[in-house]
Design a protein around this motif. Structure first.
Motif, PDB file in Angstrom:
ATOM      1  N   GLY A  41       0.707  -1.207   0.017  1.00  0.00           N
ATOM      2  CA  GLY A  41       0.045  -0.032   0.002  1.00  0.00           C
ATOM      3  C   GLY A  41       0.786   1.286   0.138  1.00  0.00           C
ATOM      4  N   MET A  42       2.009   1.212   0.911  1.00  0.00           N
ATOM      5  CA  MET A  42       2.799   2.224   0.802  1.00  0.00           C
ATOM      6  C   MET A  42       3.507   2.446  -0.558  1.00  0.00           C
ATOM      7  N   ALA A  43       3.907   1.419  -1.335  1.00  0.00           N
ATOM      8  CA  ALA A  43       4.829   1.380  -2.475  1.00  0.00           C
ATOM      9  C   ALA A  43       3.875   2.014  -3.554  1.00  0.00           C
ATOM     10  N   VAL A  44       2.438   1.551  -3.670  1.00  0.00           N
ATOM     11  CA  VAL A  44       1.831   2.159  -4.807  1.00  0.00           C
ATOM     12  C   VAL A  44       1.214   3.354  -4.654  1.00  0.00           C
ATOM     13  N   THR A  45       1.360   4.016  -3.656  1.00  0.00           N
ATOM     14  CA  THR A  45       0.790   5.439  -3.369  1.00  0.00           C
ATOM     15  C   THR A  45       1.907   6.551  -3.882  1.00  0.00           C
ATOM     16  N   PRO A  46       1.150   7.307  -4.925  1.00  0.00           N
ATOM     17  CA  PRO A  46       2.255   8.711  -5.303  1.00  0.00           C
ATOM     18  C   PRO A  46       2.635   9.379  -4.329  1.00  0.00           C
ATOM     19  N   GLY A  47       3.884   9.900  -4.118  1.00  0.00           N
ATOM     20  CA  GLY A  47       4.180  10.943  -3.247  1.00  0.00           C
ATOM     21  C   GLY A  47       5.557  10.747  -2.800  1.00  0.00           C
ATOM     22  N   MET A  48       5.944  11.562  -1.767  1.00  0.00           N
ATOM     23  CA  MET A  48       7.224  11.770  -1.280  1.00  0.00           C
ATOM     24  C   MET A  48       7.625  10.179  -0.735  1.00  0.00           C
ATOM     25  N   ALA A  49       8.708   9.674  -1.060  1.00  0.00           N
ATOM     26  CA  ALA A  49       9.271   8.336  -0.475  1.00  0.00           C
ATOM     27  C   ALA A  49       9.504   8.498   1.047  1.00  0.00           C
ATOM     28  N   PRO A 179      -4.548   2.785  -4.083  1.00  0.00           N
ATOM     29  CA  PRO A 179      -4.494   1.887  -2.624  1.00  0.00           C
ATOM     30  C   PRO A 179      -5.926   1.567  -2.347  1.00  0.00           C
ATOM     31  N   LEU A 180      -6.791   2.539  -2.516  1.00  0.00           N
ATOM     32  CA  LEU A 180      -8.464   2.298  -2.287  1.00  0.00           C
ATOM     33  C   LEU A 180      -8.815   1.098  -3.109  1.00  0.00           C
ATOM     34  N   ILE A 181      -8.483   1.011  -4.261  1.00  0.00           N
ATOM     35  CA  ILE A 181      -8.903  -0.123  -5.280  1.00  0.00           C
ATOM     36  C   ILE A 181      -8.065  -1.398  -4.697  1.00  0.00           C
ATOM     37  N   LEU A 182      -6.657  -1.499  -4.229  1.00  0.00           N
ATOM     38  CA  LEU A 182      -6.104  -2.247  -3.716  1.00  0.00           C
ATOM     39  C   LEU A 182      -6.860  -2.891  -2.410  1.00  0.00           C
ATOM     40  N   ALA A 183      -7.218  -1.951  -1.671  1.00  0.00           N
ATOM     41  CA  ALA A 183      -7.949  -2.408  -0.594  1.00  0.00           C
ATOM     42  C   ALA A 183      -9.079  -3.246  -0.872  1.00  0.00           C
ATOM     43  N   LEU A 184      -9.683  -2.770  -2.020  1.00  0.00           N
ATOM     44  CA  LEU A 184     -11.097  -3.394  -2.600  1.00  0.00           C
ATOM     45  C   LEU A 184     -10.612  -4.746  -2.857  1.00  0.00           C
ATOM     46  N   VAL A 185      -9.555  -5.138  -3.342  1.00  0.00           N
ATOM     47  CA  VAL A 185      -9.034  -6.271  -3.930  1.00  0.00           C
ATOM     48  C   VAL A 185      -8.814  -7.191  -2.579  1.00  0.00           C
ATOM     49  N   LEU A 186      -8.055  -6.846  -1.623  1.00  0.00           N
ATOM     50  CA  LEU A 186      -7.876  -7.573  -0.393  1.00  0.00           C
ATOM     51  C   LEU A 186      -9.137  -7.967   0.277  1.00  0.00           C
ATOM     52  N   PHE A 187     -10.186  -7.266   0.291  1.00  0.00           N
ATOM     53  CA  PHE A 187     -11.436  -7.600   0.939  1.00  0.00           C
ATOM     54  C   PHE A 187     -12.212  -8.685   0.012  1.00  0.00           C
TER      55      PHE A 187
END
Length: 301
Positions: A41-49, A179-187
């Protein structure tokens, strides 16, 4: 009387053996998987490393919170575990460790330390999601739903989803679409994964009075539910491609999803312990490929 439970405390064990028993309470294999989902979830989220400290605290906080409710699960389900062949050798169920209320203090302390560290080093959003993941597994799934409804594992699947959101919140508490879609996938992944295992162990769950789906509706209808939920899972796993995920992710999603679909279709056509375990292992492979591909894709981007 369970003779194993009666005699086990009299057995002399080395400190190493005792330590292994204590560690077994924490269900670290499950905890490690949940930890990995948080890191993805951290890796797929755009932003500062994030810094190495933030990565380490996220990993340890998620693992610690998961370990605490894993131990709570075994503490609360000691009677049920004794009735199931798959779980009767667990430390509390077998009597290898004393079923003492003192464990509850340790469990609470571990959870508080994990959430507190996330709050202090990461941010309030990440800490909240870590707590919610533990709450849904320890309270909503274990204490409330598991012995009452076949929907237990459906709602309990939110634990993995919250781990993804915790990782994403470290980078961006606002949470973007990936991350929201990936959370849905895990669900969506949890029901076909666990129902496949439940079909294989249906007799155990029936003996323990746990209303898993195969116990409630029978293995044939449960197998069809596994296939239908796998279809929904695979379709959802393709959505990130429309929100910035690259070809590496798509390849992993297609490879793992196709294999899981094949095994769940085989299970639906011919429900048996063998086909159920085939679908169960296919679910693990699917998730491994998906998370691995998502991590690589996120690092490349």
């Amino acid at each position: 009387m369970n003779t194993t439970t009666t005699l086990a405390p009299a057995i002399r064990r080395s400190p190493v053996q005792t330590a292994r028993l204590v560690v077994s309470l924490f269900k670290l294999r499950i905890g490690t998987l949940i930890m990995v989902t948080a890191l993805v979830g951290m890796a797929v989220t755009p932003g500062m490393a994030p810094s190495l400290l933030q990565v380490a605290v996220l990993a340890l906080a998620v693992l610690g919170a998961s370990a605490s409710v894993g131990a709570l699960n075994q503490y609360l389900e000691v009677d049920t575990d004794r009735l199931m062949a798959r779980t009767r050798r667990r430390a509390f169920a077998s009597g290898a460790l004393p079923h003492s209320p003192a464990w509850l203090l340790m469990i609470a302390a571990l959870l508080a330390l994990s959430v507190g560290a996330a709050w202090w080093v990461l941010n309030a959003s990440a800490a909240m999601y870590i707590f919610l993941g533990a709450f849904f597994y320890g309270v909503v799934y274990t204490m409330w739903l598991k012995r009452r409804s076949w929907t237990n594992i459906v709602v309990g699947g939110l634990s993995g989803s919250f781990a993804v959101l915790a990782g994403a919140a470290v980078v961006d508490p606002a949470l973007g679409p990936l991350p929201l879609i990936l959370a849905l996938v895990l669900f969506l992944w949890t029901p076909p994964h666990f129902w496949s295992l439940a079909i294989a162990g249906q007799a155990d769950y029936a003996a323990a009075g746990v209303p898993m789906l195969p116990v409630v509706v029978g293995p044939q209808r449960a197998a069809r539910a596994v296939f239908a939920s796998t279809v929904a899972l695979v379709l959802a796993s393709l959505l990130p491609f429309g929100f910035g995920a690259g070809p590496v992710y798509m390849l992993g999603a297609l490879a793992g999803g196709s294999h899981f679909l094949l095994k769940s279709w085989t299970l639906a056509r011919s429900p048996s312990r063998q086909t159920a375990m085939g679908a169960f292992f296919a679910s693990l492979l699917q998730l491994s490929l998906l998370l691995g591909a998502a991590s690589i894709d996120g690092l490349i981007r």
